[in-house]
Each structure stands twice: as structure tokens, then as C-alpha cells.
Design a protein around this motif. Structure first.
Motif, mmCIF file in Angstrom:
data_model
loop_
_atom_site.group_PDB
_atom_site.id
_atom_site.type_symbol
_atom_site.label_atom_id
_atom_site.label_comp_id
_atom_site.label_asym_id
_atom_site.label_seq_id
_atom_site.Cartn_x
_atom_site.Cartn_y
_atom_site.Cartn_z
ATOM 1 N N ARG A 26 0.840 -1.196 0.000
ATOM 2 C CA ARG A 26 0.000 0.000 0.000
ATOM 3 C C ARG A 26 0.877 1.249 0.000
ATOM 4 N N PRO A 27 0.588 2.243 -0.830
ATOM 5 C CA PRO A 27 1.436 3.443 -0.893
ATOM 6 C C PRO A 27 1.398 4.221 0.413
ATOM 7 N N HIS A 28 2.418 5.070 0.597
ATOM 8 C CA HIS A 28 2.498 5.915 1.793
ATOM 9 C C HIS A 28 1.305 6.859 1.868
ATOM 10 N N ASN A 29 0.946 7.242 3.050
ATOM 11 C CA ASN A 29 -0.155 8.187 3.241
ATOM 12 C C ASN A 29 0.217 9.564 2.707
ATOM 13 N N ASN A 30 -0.796 10.326 2.366
ATOM 14 C CA ASN A 30 -0.598 11.705 1.917
ATOM 15 C C ASN A 30 0.070 12.509 3.021
ATOM 16 N N PRO A 31 1.173 13.219 2.696
ATOM 17 C CA PRO A 31 1.855 13.969 3.748
ATOM 18 C C PRO A 31 1.037 15.138 4.297
ATOM 19 N N SER B 195 -4.348 17.047 11.812
ATOM 20 C CA SER B 195 -3.745 16.687 13.092
ATOM 21 C C SER B 195 -4.340 15.399 13.639
ATOM 22 N N LEU B 196 -5.650 15.159 13.375
ATOM 23 C CA LEU B 196 -6.297 13.938 13.850
ATOM 24 C C LEU B 196 -5.714 12.715 13.157
ATOM 25 N N THR B 197 -5.481 12.838 11.851
ATOM 26 C CA THR B 197 -4.887 11.721 11.101
ATOM 27 C C THR B 197 -3.469 11.452 11.576
ATOM 28 N N LEU B 198 -2.704 12.514 11.837
ATOM 29 C CA LEU B 198 -1.333 12.353 12.309
ATOM 30 C C LEU B 198 -1.307 11.685 13.683
ATOM 31 N N GLU B 199 -2.237 12.083 14.547
ATOM 32 C CA GLU B 199 -2.311 11.456 15.866
ATOM 33 C C GLU B 199 -2.643 9.972 15.736
ATOM 34 N N ARG B 200 -3.547 9.658 14.812
ATOM 35 C CA ARG B 200 -3.895 8.255 14.598
ATOM 36 C C ARG B 200 -2.689 7.453 14.116
ATOM 37 N N GLN B 201 -1.870 8.094 13.272
ATOM 38 C CA GLN B 201 -0.648 7.419 12.810
ATOM 39 C C GLN B 201 0.305 7.139 13.975
ATOM 40 N N ILE B 202 0.457 8.116 14.849
ATOM 41 C CA ILE B 202 1.330 7.941 16.016
ATOM 42 C C ILE B 202 0.847 6.771 16.866
ATOM 43 N N ASN C 151 7.573 10.921 6.732
ATOM 44 C CA ASN C 151 6.473 11.758 7.212
ATOM 45 C C ASN C 151 6.983 13.165 7.549
ATOM 46 N N LYS C 152 6.148 14.180 7.310
ATOM 47 C CA LYS C 152 6.502 15.568 7.586
ATOM 48 C C LYS C 152 5.656 16.099 8.748
ATOM 49 N N GLY C 153 6.211 17.108 9.416
ATOM 50 C CA GLY C 153 5.454 17.782 10.456
ATOM 51 C C GLY C 153 5.209 16.948 11.695
#
Length: 379
Positions: free
Chosen positions: A61-66, A70-77, A101-103
């Protein structure tokens, strides 16, 4: 060499990750991994262009959109923490940044996110305090080797994890699920490891079987095999496991990150889990003791090849050559001295020292004993 014990995809990844290092000898790696240079360069090209997907038929599966919210980033963490349940804020940040990943927020912010989601205990960070250890200056100058305490599998068999770690890089050159701690079991695994990574200059181990014997004659037949290969041997101080601090720390990490969370049916399943965890440990997991690099960032295989046969034992023309009898004894100056049964029927070399009557006893390039003709009358 034949590929076994780990799946082909894992070995492909192991090969290309070593081959793309700046100082790697690609043709030598091809020889050690039992593939043609044409195949090796093809894998490197595909991996460089497509990543792991280039080494398999189906793309991952390709990498997530950078540009994430903030909610998506928290879910990734939280997903990273779920996958690596012993990792803290610093490791998670370094891992996500290495993945492109950025930011990514600061380690303290990540820690707050983990606490807010009940994924980390308040007192957990207190456990992990860094302390000073010695460190070699380059890869393969020293490997530490030890067995972790055994555990019982569902089929009733005991597993004895064998670990071999490079001192400088913390690269885990071997993690093997062993049914016992016998010499030939270890020797067979080391042969496979030496064929992939070459020979280290020195190996550090404790005084238990099969590494050592006792304080008077600390060498075993296993030690003799290593010394014949040109590897120098060091034994840790008895009852001082901190001498092999990096291996001891590795065992705690293995227990925290893997063994505490999995239930293993048999030796094959155990080895499969070891292989996956070792791959993560070497290539993905940021290591705080080396500035949050991964061990693979600092490791290169040894240039010293594993020989097809043991080298001939040879000494300097000025050495006194003596043959060890079946009791582990040599005769010198009409006296007898014990050097250990592990060397029986082999030749040792006695080198004079600046002190009168004192001679160092060598087996190949390893000093194994010292005799004093003045104070020690022999046996």
C-alpha cells in the motif's frame, strides 16, 4: 550458500539494505548471499526505485498523503505505538521521520498523545535512563554473544534464544531460536552468520557452557574453533553480566518488545517471529544509544571472509613449539604445565617475555596461558 530458516523476501531485504550502504562491496555480498551479480544489481535497482515493493510481485500500500490533518497524524502515532508497544516519544518521532512523514511533533508531544490515549504509564519513562558503556570504534571489532534465559513453547519444548550483536553499531547479526545450548548448535548458527557477515576481530562471551569452562582452564573446544578462524576470544568477569551490557540490554528489549506480547507454538514459529523482530530492530527501530540512528546506519559486513577450511596453525621461528598431550599438558624445560584439554593434540607456541623465566603460551594468535619457571615448578 543455500537460503534457509528465513523467507526469501527477508533475505532480499537483508541483501539490498547492506548493498546500498556507501562502503559496501556489492559483489562480495552477492557471493555471501548465494546470488549472481546480475540478480543482485537488479534487486538494488528495483529497491532504489520502488522500495520494498520492488522486491515482491504485489506492491505494498502506498504511503499516506503527507498533508494530513492533526487527527490523522495522531492516529498514525497511535498506530506506530500499537505496533511497537515499548517505544516512547523519541523513537516514534525518529521512526516516522525516517519513513518520510513531515510535520511530526516533538517527542514530548508524542508522549502526551500516548498518555492521553492510555498507551503509556506515567512512571514508564523513569525506567529508561541512559548510562555510559564502552564502545568500539568501528563495526566488527567486537561482537557480543550470549544466550537469553530459556522459555517454554506451547509444544513443551524449551527455546534458548541465542543473540550475537555488533558492539559498535548494535547491529544484531544473529538471533536464533535454539533447542539447546550445545556447542554444535551454536557452531552451525555461527557458520551461517559468518558466511553472511564475515568474521569479527574479537568475540566477547561469558563463562558458561559452551563459551567457557572454569577459571583455571577457561577455554573450550568451541573457543578453539573460533581461535582457529582467527577470532580473538574474551570472557566476561564471572558473575558480572554487565561486562556484556549491550547483549544484556538487548535481551531486555527482546522481552519487552516481543516475548511479552506473543504466544509461540513451536520452534519454527519462534524463529519466524525472531526474524521479523530482528529486521525491525536493525532497520527500523531508532536506537537512543547511537543518536536515534538505526543499527544498519552504522554497520558494514566484515571484509574477513569465512574460510572453506580451518587455516593451518603456524608460529614464529623464534617460538618454542610444544604439542599438548591428551591430558591438556605440555612439557617445557623438563617440567610439565597444564594449558587445558581443549587444546589436546594441538601445537602451542611459547614466547619469551622481558622477565626472566616467564613465557606466554599462545594458541594461534590467542594468548591462553603464562608459565613461570622460577615460581611455578610445573606439575
Amino acid at each position: 550458500m543455500p537460503w534457509h530458516e528465513v523467507d526469501k523476501m527477508s533475505l532480499k531485504l537483508e541483501f539490498v539494505r547492506l548493498a546500498i550502504l556507501e562502503m559496501s562491496n556489492k559483489r562480495e555480498l552477492c557471493r555471501r548471499f548465494g546470488i549472481s551479480p546480475r540478480t543482485g544489481y537488479k534487486w538494488i535497482k528495483r529497491y532504489t526505485k520502488e522500495g520494498e515493493a520492488g522486491l515482491q510481485e504485489k506492491s505494498r500500500r502506498p504511503h499516506n498523503n503527507p498533508n494530513k490533518s492533526s487527527l490523522t497524524l495522531e492516529r498514525q502515532i497511535l498506530e506506530v505505538r500499537e505496533k511497537h508497544r515499548a517505544w516512547g516519544g523519541r523513537k516514534i518521532k525518529a521512526y516516522m521521520e525516517r519513513s518520510g512523514n513531515k510535520g511530526i511533533p516533538s517527542p514530548s508531544t508524542i508522549t502526551m498523545i500516548l498518555k492521553r490515549n492510555n498507551m503509556i504509564k506515567k512512571e514508564e519513562s523513569i525506567k529508561h535512563k541512559a548510562f555510559q558503556r564502552f564502545e568500539m570504534e568501528a563495526p566488527n571489532q567486537l561482537w557480543q554473544m550470549d544466550f537469553k534465559g530459556y522459555f517454554t513453547l506451547h509444544n513443551g519444548q524449551n527455546c534458548h534464544p541465542l543473540s550475537i550483536i555488533d558492539d559498535y553499531s548494535r547491529f544484531l547479526v544473529g538471533l536464533k531460536a535454539c533447542p539447546n545450548q550445545k556447542r554444535m548448535t551454536v557452531q552451525d548458527h555461527l557458520t551461517d552468520i559468518f558466511q553472511h557477515y564475515g568474521l569479527p576481530e574479537r568475540m566477547l562471551m561469558d563463562n558458561g557452557a559452551p563459551w567457557g569452562h572454569d577459571l583455571d582452564t577457561p577455554y573450550t573446544f568451541f573457543n578453539v574453533w573460533l581461535i582457529r578462524l582467527g577470532i580473538k576470544i574474551s570472557h566476561g568477569r564471572p558473575y558480572h553480566p554487565q561486562t556484556q551490557g549491550k547483549d544484556e540490554r538487548l535481551h531486555r528489549t527482546l522481552n519487552t518488545e516481543l516475548l511479552s506480547y506473543v504466544s509461540l507454538a513451536d520452534m519454527n514459529e519462534c524463529q519466524n517471529e525472531f526474524d521479523k523482530w530482528r529486521d525491525c530492530y536493525n532497520y527500523e527501530r531508532p536506537h537512543e544509544a547511537i543518536g536515534l540512528q538505526t543499527p544498519s546506519d552504522r554497520y558494514l559486513p566484515s571484509l574477513r571472509r569465512f574460510p572453506e577450511s580451518l587455516p593451518v596453525i603456524a608460529y614464529s621461528f623464534c617460538d618454542h613449539i610444544r604439542k599438548v598431550d591428551d591430558r591438556g599438558i605440555i612439557f617445557f624445560k623438563n617440567r610439565k604445565f597444564r594449558v587445558g584439554k581443549a587444546f589436546r593434540f594441538s601445537e602451542v607456541g611459547l614466547k619469551s617475555t622481558p622477565m626472566d623465566g616467564i613465557f606466554d603460551v599462545y594458541f594461534c594468535c590467542q594468548k591462553i596461558s603464562q608459565i613461570n619457571l622460577i615460581l611455578n615448578p610445573g606439575e
